[in-house]
Design a protein around this motif. Structure first.
Motif, PDB file in Angstrom:
ATOM      1  N   GLU A 119      -6.866  31.487 -12.365  1.00 31.33           N
ATOM      2  CA  GLU A 119      -8.169  30.977 -12.796  1.00 31.33           C
ATOM      3  C   GLU A 119      -8.362  29.528 -12.337  1.00 31.33           C
ATOM      4  N   GLU A 134     -13.985  39.665 -18.166  1.00 37.69           N
ATOM      5  CA  GLU A 134     -13.530  39.480 -16.780  1.00 37.69           C
ATOM      6  C   GLU A 134     -14.472  40.208 -15.820  1.00 37.69           C
ATOM      7  N   GLU A 138     -11.229  38.132 -10.353  1.00 37.94           N
ATOM      8  CA  GLU A 138     -11.734  38.508 -11.685  1.00 37.94           C
ATOM      9  C   GLU A 138     -11.618  40.023 -11.874  1.00 37.94           C
ATOM     10  N   HIS A 161      -8.167  40.869 -12.852  1.00 36.59           N
ATOM     11  CA  HIS A 161      -7.942  40.490 -14.267  1.00 36.59           C
ATOM     12  C   HIS A 161      -8.529  41.566 -15.180  1.00 36.59           C
TER      13      HIS A 161
HETATM   14 FE   LIG Z   1     -10.547  36.023 -14.512  1.00 36.17          FE
END
Ligand SMILES: [Fe+2]
Ligand SMILES: [Fe+2]
Length: 325
Positions: free
Chosen positions: A120, A173, A203, A206
């Protein structure tokens, strides 16, 4: 790490699943998902997406040129959206605090928390470097907004529940992925589009991690996990909701088609819910059934609201087009 075989909540009684027990029971899944993540996540270099040669000094110690709106061709919608996305990424220290407090910093959970934080971290770095070298936004305003936003910090709405925390991040996410991706499409700059596509890819990975974790949670504690999903979906708000002027920016972002109710329903909530077959899960107890029902009613309502938004938006665009003729 080996843990005792996971018992189903139907035989155990859902009240037995405390956060501490869930964290222990899910550690093996975290380990597996972490391995999978590390295999598929490809290294990338944020600095390669920054046009350093286009950068110019700013006023102050270097006595450079003051920023002007005409310095960049990035669209007004792209600027608003890039700033919201960047300020959202900027609050990483608070997000780290929240997930480290909830998931811990030991074992596979801890490895994930730190790895996630590192990934991140490059998002904010890359977007800021891009915005400053291309002079897409007022750098003083951006810095003041960052100071203000980070000084407020971020407190999770779900800190009281491990399952809600996992459910929230699974949707969040994906919401962040879609928001970066669509910002890239509307920014009017091919480089911004490429950078945001790269970030959106992170993302997405994630989201996959947390979604698979949520899947395991729905298997071991179906009633509690269903309640958590229902609570998170019916009360969802973006992590950047505390940004100064967020409401106004969010309205522009919605009208511009970067992120709105239709996108939230179709591209964020439904893909996760469908993948996990949340509405088809059977064998639930009364609490799980109630949550599943609430979720269904909410989604229908949201879909109807999104349709109204789409219709108003289409009418607005038609009026604008008519005025131009
Ligand atoms: Fe993320
Ligand atoms: Fe990010």
């Amino acid at each position: 790490m080996t843990i005792a075989p996971v018992q189903r909540s139907t035989s155990l009684g859902s009240s037995a699943w405390t956060d501490a027990r869930l964290i222990l029971a899910l550690e093996e899944v975290v380990e597996k998902e972490l391995d999978r993540h590390l295999k598929v996540a490809k290294e990338w270099m944020p600095h390669e997406f920054v046009p350093w040669s286009r950068g110019r000094d700013f006023p102050g110690v270097l006595d450079g040129e003051a920023w002007e709106p005409g310095d960049s061709k990035v669209t007004p919608l792209g600027r608003v959206s890039l700033v919201v996305n960047l300020l959202t990424e900027d609050n990483l220290p608070s997000y780290h605090h929240e997930i480290a407090t909830m998931f811990g910093r030991e074992g596979a959970w801890g490895t994930w928390v730190h790895r996630w934080t590192a990934e991140e971290g490059r998002h904010g770095i890359a977007i800021r470097d891009y915005l400053l070298t291309t002079r897409a936004v007022d750098p003083d305003e951006l810095e003041r907004a960052r100071m203000s936003h980070m000084s407020e910090g971020f407190a999770s709405d779900n800190a009281h529940s491990m399952l809600q925390s996992v459910a929230y991040v699974a949707f969040q996410e994906l919401a962040t992925r879609i928001s970066h991706r669509n910002t890239g499409h509307y920014a009017g700059c091919p480089l911004a589009d490429q950078l945001l596509a790269k970030i959106a890819n992170d993302e997405n990975l994630h989201m996959v991690f947390y979604r698979n974790l949520l899947k395991a949670a729905l298997e071991i504690a179906p009633d509690q996990a269903m309640r958590a999903v229902a609570d998170v979906v019916t009360d969802f708000r973006m992590p950047g909701h505390g940004i100064p002027g967020f409401e106004r920016a969010a309205a522009q972002i919605a009208l511009g088609g970067v992120y709105n109710l239709r996108i939230h329903h179709d591209d964020v909530l439904q893909p996760v819910l469908r993948h996990l077959k949340v509405m088809e899960i059977g064998g639930l107890g009364p609490e799980g059934l109630r949550a599943q029902e609430e979720l269904g009613v909410f989604l229908d309502g949201l879909d109807a609201q999104a349709t109204k938004f789409d219709e108003r938006q289409a009418a607005r665009l038609a009026r604008v087009a008519a005025r131009k003729q």
